[in-house]
Design a protein around this motif. Structure first.
Motif, PDB file in Angstrom:
ATOM      1  N   ALA A  36       0.836  -1.211   0.000  1.00 15.93           N
ATOM      2  CA  ALA A  36       0.000   0.000   0.000  1.00 15.93           C
ATOM      3  C   ALA A  36       0.870   1.261   0.000  1.00 15.93           C
ATOM      4  O   ALA A  36       0.371   2.368   0.202  1.00 15.93           O
ATOM      5  CB  ALA A  36      -0.924  -0.014   1.224  1.00 15.93           C
ATOM      6  N   GLY A  37       2.179   1.069  -0.194  1.00 16.91           N
ATOM      7  CA  GLY A  37       3.076   2.220  -0.313  1.00 16.91           C
ATOM      8  C   GLY A  37       3.724   2.674   0.982  1.00 16.91           C
ATOM      9  O   GLY A  37       4.467   3.651   0.998  1.00 16.91           O
ATOM     10  N   GLU A  38       3.476   1.954   2.063  1.00 15.44           N
ATOM     11  CA  GLU A  38       4.043   2.369   3.364  1.00 15.44           C
ATOM     12  C   GLU A  38       5.383   1.663   3.605  1.00 15.44           C
ATOM     13  O   GLU A  38       5.491   0.756   4.425  1.00 15.44           O
ATOM     14  CB  GLU A  38       3.051   2.044   4.481  1.00 15.44           C
ATOM     15  N   LEU A  39       6.408   2.108   2.910  1.00 18.93           N
ATOM     16  CA  LEU A  39       7.708   1.440   2.987  1.00 18.93           C
ATOM     17  C   LEU A  39       8.392   1.639   4.338  1.00 18.93           C
ATOM     18  O   LEU A  39       9.171   0.791   4.785  1.00 18.93           O
ATOM     19  CB  LEU A  39       8.621   1.948   1.872  1.00 18.93           C
ATOM     20  N   ALA A  40       8.093   2.735   4.999  1.00 17.57           N
ATOM     21  CA  ALA A  40       8.751   3.007   6.286  1.00 17.57           C
ATOM     22  C   ALA A  40       8.432   1.921   7.315  1.00 17.57           C
ATOM     23  O   ALA A  40       9.243   1.647   8.210  1.00 17.57           O
ATOM     24  CB  ALA A  40       8.323   4.367   6.809  1.00 17.57           C
ATOM     25  N   VAL A  41       7.279   1.296   7.158  1.00 17.05           N
ATOM     26  CA  VAL A  41       6.892   0.232   8.098  1.00 17.05           C
ATOM     27  C   VAL A  41       7.905  -0.915   8.020  1.00 17.05           C
ATOM     28  O   VAL A  41       8.344  -1.449   9.039  1.00 17.05           O
ATOM     29  CB  VAL A  41       5.462  -0.281   7.789  1.00 17.05           C
ATOM     30  N   ILE A  42       8.284  -1.284   6.800  1.00 17.01           N
ATOM     31  CA  ILE A  42       9.230  -2.392   6.635  1.00 17.01           C
ATOM     32  C   ILE A  42      10.612  -1.998   7.150  1.00 17.01           C
ATOM     33  O   ILE A  42      11.303  -2.802   7.771  1.00 17.01           O
ATOM     34  CB  ILE A  42       9.325  -2.821   5.162  1.00 17.01           C
TER      35      ILE A  42
END
Ligand code: FE2
Ligand code: FE2
Length: 166
Positions: free
Chosen positions: A92-98
């Protein structure tokens, strides 16, 4: 914690387990070094490898007297579930989570290897377990009852598993 590297502090004197752990460390480092465009793909590779890694340890536990619901196997399940939630966020585009999860996972892995996996390696060695064939050289060394714990590391490790951000 960034930049997890393999060291002797992670070696558990069970080559089949150590090899998989070395691969895990390399794949996690690849995630931590990934540019944005590579991140989700490398995370998926780490998830696939981690599924294999945890399934293998779970099989070793079940063939040497552990219950399927023992706390080590449960911790594997929780960590994989959190990793998959991270993959969904990345999609969903939330790369900071990874990126944040990778850092937590590095800290979690060191603790897990040195507690639950270390206890499992000791258990397997004492039973003379051959990972290649599943044969036991010393079946008499296994306890007479089903094992539900993991060698004394359950409580603190379970807390750390839940500390991995969702
Ligand atoms: Fe492991
Ligand atoms: Fe494990």
């Amino acid at each position: 914690m960034a930049g997890l590297e393999w060291s002797e502090a992670l070696a558990l004197e069970l080559p089949a387990m150590d090899e998989v752990h070395q691969e895990f460390v390399l794949l996690l480092a690849a995630v931590q070094e990934a540019a944005d465009g590579q991140l989700a793909g490398r995370w998926e590779e780490l998830i696939s490898h981690t599924q294999m890694h945890f399934d293998q340890e779970d099989r070793w536990m079940q063939s040497t007297g552990f219950s399927s619901g023992n706390c080590h196997s449960l911790q594997h399940k929780v960590v994989l579930q959190v990793m998959r939630e991270g993959a969904a966020k990345a999609a969903a585009g939330e790369l900071a989570v990874i990126r944040s999860m990778a850092s937590e996972l590095a800290a979690w892995f060191v603790h897990h290897a040195q507690t639950m996996d270390a206890a499992l390696a000791l258990h397997l060695r004492s039973a003379g377990f051959d990972p290649a064939t599943g044969a036991l050289a010393h079946p008499e060394a296994l306890p007479g009852q089903v094992i539900t714990g993991c060698g004394g590391a359950c409580d603190s490790s379970a807390e750390r598993a839940h500390a991995v951000p969702a």
